[in-house]
Design a protein around this motif. Structure first.
Motif, PDB file in Angstrom:
ATOM      1  N   LYS A 133      -1.437 -11.660   3.516  1.00 14.35           N
ATOM      2  CA  LYS A 133      -1.625 -10.519   2.612  1.00 14.35           C
ATOM      3  C   LYS A 133      -2.337  -9.372   3.308  1.00 14.35           C
ATOM      4  O   LYS A 133      -1.938  -8.203   3.180  1.00 14.35           O
ATOM      5  N   VAL A 134      -3.401  -9.698   4.033  1.00 16.01           N
ATOM      6  CA  VAL A 134      -4.146  -8.646   4.736  1.00 16.01           C
ATOM      7  C   VAL A 134      -3.284  -7.999   5.806  1.00 16.01           C
ATOM      8  O   VAL A 134      -3.248  -6.761   5.943  1.00 16.01           O
ATOM      9  N   SER A 135      -2.560  -8.803   6.565  1.00 18.62           N
ATOM     10  CA  SER A 135      -1.734  -8.259   7.646  1.00 18.62           C
ATOM     11  C   SER A 135      -0.591  -7.407   7.100  1.00 18.62           C
ATOM     12  O   SER A 135      -0.273  -6.344   7.651  1.00 18.62           O
ATOM     13  N   GLY A 183       0.587   3.673  -1.254  1.00 19.56           N
ATOM     14  CA  GLY A 183       0.725   3.311  -2.658  1.00 19.56           C
ATOM     15  C   GLY A 183      -0.183   2.163  -3.055  1.00 19.56           C
ATOM     16  O   GLY A 183      -1.234   1.924  -2.445  1.00 19.56           O
ATOM     17  N   ASP A 184       0.224   1.457  -4.110  1.00 15.84           N
ATOM     18  CA  ASP A 184      -0.542   0.312  -4.590  1.00 15.84           C
ATOM     19  C   ASP A 184      -0.524  -0.819  -3.562  1.00 15.84           C
ATOM     20  O   ASP A 184       0.304  -0.836  -2.636  1.00 15.84           O
ATOM     21  N   ASP A 185      -1.429  -1.754  -3.753  1.00 14.53           N
ATOM     22  CA  ASP A 185      -1.501  -2.902  -2.854  1.00 14.53           C
ATOM     23  C   ASP A 185      -0.165  -3.636  -2.856  1.00 14.53           C
ATOM     24  O   ASP A 185       0.410  -3.931  -3.916  1.00 14.53           O
ATOM     25  N   CYS A 186       0.324  -3.926  -1.665  1.00 14.74           N
ATOM     26  CA  CYS A 186       1.621  -4.598  -1.554  1.00 14.74           C
ATOM     27  C   CYS A 186       1.629  -5.958  -2.231  1.00 14.74           C
ATOM     28  O   CYS A 186       2.697  -6.452  -2.642  1.00 14.74           O
ATOM     29  N   ASN A 187       0.474  -6.579  -2.339  1.00 16.13           N
ATOM     30  CA  ASN A 187       0.408  -7.927  -2.911  1.00 16.13           C
ATOM     31  C   ASN A 187       0.413  -7.927  -4.433  1.00 16.13           C
ATOM     32  O   ASN A 187       0.437  -8.993  -5.042  1.00 16.13           O
ATOM     33  N   THR A 188       0.399  -6.750  -5.053  1.00 20.71           N
ATOM     34  CA  THR A 188       0.440  -6.684  -6.510  1.00 20.71           C
ATOM     35  C   THR A 188       1.863  -6.732  -7.052  1.00 20.71           C
ATOM     36  O   THR A 188       2.046  -6.917  -8.255  1.00 20.71           O
ATOM     37  N   PHE A 189       2.856  -6.576  -6.191  1.00 23.71           N
ATOM     38  CA  PHE A 189       4.249  -6.611  -6.633  1.00 23.71           C
ATOM     39  C   PHE A 189       4.723  -8.060  -6.622  1.00 23.71           C
ATOM     40  O   PHE A 189       4.823  -8.691  -5.568  1.00 23.71           O
ATOM     41  N   SER A 198       5.435  -6.743   5.978  1.00 27.38           N
ATOM     42  CA  SER A 198       5.503  -8.200   5.954  1.00 27.38           C
ATOM     43  C   SER A 198       6.279  -8.737   7.148  1.00 27.38           C
ATOM     44  O   SER A 198       5.906  -9.755   7.754  1.00 27.38           O
ATOM     45  N   SER A 199       7.361  -8.047   7.515  1.00 25.82           N
ATOM     46  CA  SER A 199       8.135  -8.464   8.682  1.00 25.82           C
ATOM     47  C   SER A 199       7.302  -8.338   9.958  1.00 25.82           C
ATOM     48  O   SER A 199       7.331  -9.224  10.823  1.00 25.82           O
ATOM     49  N   ASP A 200       6.530  -7.269  10.064  1.00 26.03           N
ATOM     50  CA  ASP A 200       5.672  -7.098  11.241  1.00 26.03           C
ATOM     51  C   ASP A 200       4.596  -8.180  11.308  1.00 26.03           C
ATOM     52  O   ASP A 200       4.253  -8.659  12.397  1.00 26.03           O
ATOM     53  N   ALA A 201       4.064  -8.561  10.150  1.00 20.19           N
ATOM     54  CA  ALA A 201       3.042  -9.612  10.118  1.00 20.19           C
ATOM     55  C   ALA A 201       3.623 -10.949  10.573  1.00 20.19           C
ATOM     56  O   ALA A 201       2.966 -11.697  11.324  1.00 20.19           O
ATOM     57  N   GLN A 202       4.838 -11.250  10.155  1.00 19.32           N
ATOM     58  CA  GLN A 202       5.471 -12.493  10.594  1.00 19.32           C
ATOM     59  C   GLN A 202       5.752 -12.473  12.093  1.00 19.32           C
ATOM     60  O   GLN A 202       5.559 -13.481  12.786  1.00 19.32           O
ATOM     61  N   ASP A 203       6.193 -11.321  12.594  1.00 18.44           N
ATOM     62  CA  ASP A 203       6.458 -11.209  14.033  1.00 18.44           C
ATOM     63  C   ASP A 203       5.167 -11.369  14.830  1.00 18.44           C
ATOM     64  O   ASP A 203       5.155 -12.026  15.885  1.00 18.44           O
ATOM     65  N   ALA A 204       4.084 -10.785  14.351  1.00 21.46           N
ATOM     66  CA  ALA A 204       2.807 -10.890  15.050  1.00 21.46           C
ATOM     67  C   ALA A 204       2.312 -12.329  15.080  1.00 21.46           C
ATOM     68  O   ALA A 204       1.807 -12.807  16.108  1.00 21.46           O
ATOM     69  N   HIS A 205       2.460 -13.009  13.956  1.00 21.31           N
ATOM     70  CA  HIS A 205       2.030 -14.410  13.909  1.00 21.31           C
ATOM     71  C   HIS A 205       2.876 -15.267  14.843  1.00 21.31           C
ATOM     72  O   HIS A 205       2.337 -16.127  15.565  1.00 21.31           O
ATOM     73  N   ALA A 206       4.185 -15.045  14.848  1.00 20.13           N
ATOM     74  CA  ALA A 206       5.062 -15.818  15.733  1.00 20.13           C
ATOM     75  C   ALA A 206       4.729 -15.541  17.197  1.00 20.13           C
ATOM     76  O   ALA A 206       4.708 -16.462  18.025  1.00 20.13           O
ATOM     77  N   PHE A 207       4.445 -14.280  17.530  1.00 27.08           N
ATOM     78  CA  PHE A 207       4.090 -13.939  18.897  1.00 27.08           C
ATOM     79  C   PHE A 207       2.781 -14.608  19.300  1.00 27.08           C
ATOM     80  O   PHE A 207       2.656 -15.137  20.423  1.00 27.08           O
TER      81      PHE A 207
END
Length: 205
Positions: A82-84, A97-103, A117-126
């Motif tokens: 969520k933070v990433s 806009g609003d917090d992405c985690n509120t949707f 979210s896609s960037d966060a997954q890529d960063a974690h995988a890297f």
């Protein structure tokens, strides 16, 4: 019958003489005896192991450090995506806009949140890829060193590298303009010295 009673008396003497170990012997229909095997008092062995483990200098401390290290990582791993996601959406795509985690619905999320979210997954995988590659490269080297010169220093070093990721994530959370890549870079450093393998090796010793 005399032979069976004699063997029963022999078993009783073995029980009293070997302190909790018994030797059971069965006979088949022809009277031939099978292999004798011992029966251990597992309750006494278990209590003996626990007492010996707690009284030993080293293993309890290793287990405590490993537990606290994993507890520290588990304390924030649930909120890490969520933070990433929110931070990448703001820094990389200018989302305001609003917090992405509120949707709740995927279709309602703004495009910036989906890209974040896609960037966060890529960063974690890297981060995991780099960490695992470091383990493959450094594992045999530090394993050989620990076998020769001891495991304490390397275990402490590996634990410190693992804990650095926790502080990096705390910094990212407290600094609104910081890039989440700081955490992922620092997190990948735990592969330099694999403290988990060292802890298991020390316990096995």
């Amino acid at each position: 019958q005399s032979r069976i009673s004699g063997r029963m008396q022999q078993s009783d003497s073995l029980v009293s003489g070997r302190q909790g170990y018994a030797s059971l012997e069965r006979e088949n229909e022809t009277g031939a005896s099978t292999t004798t095997f011992p029966l251990a008092d597992f309750s006494q062995q278990q209590h003996g192991f626990v007492r010996q483990f707690c009284a030993t200098s080293g293993p309890p401390q290793i287990v405590a450090v490993a537990f606290l290290t994993m507890l520290g990582y588990g304390a924030f791993v649930a909120i890490l995506p969520k933070v990433s996601t929110q931070r990448f959406a703001i820094l990389n795509y200018g989302y305001d806009g609003d917090d992405c985690n509120t949707f709740e619905n995927y279709a309602d999320k703004p495009k910036e949140c989906l890209l974040g979210s896609s960037d966060a997954q890529d960063a974690h995988a890297f981060s995991e890829l780099v960490g695992n590659m470091l383990i493959v490269v450094s594992g045999p080297l530090f394993g050989s060193i620990s076998d020769t010169h001891g495991r304490r220093v390397l275990f402490i070093l590996g634990t410190v590298l693992a804990i650095l990721g926790n502080f990096a994530f705390l910094y990212v959370c407290l600094s609104p303009k910081s890039n989440p890549w700081i955490f992922y870079y620092v997190r990948s450093l735990h592969g330099l010295v694999n403290w988990t393998a060292l802890a298991l090796a020390a316990l096995a010793d």
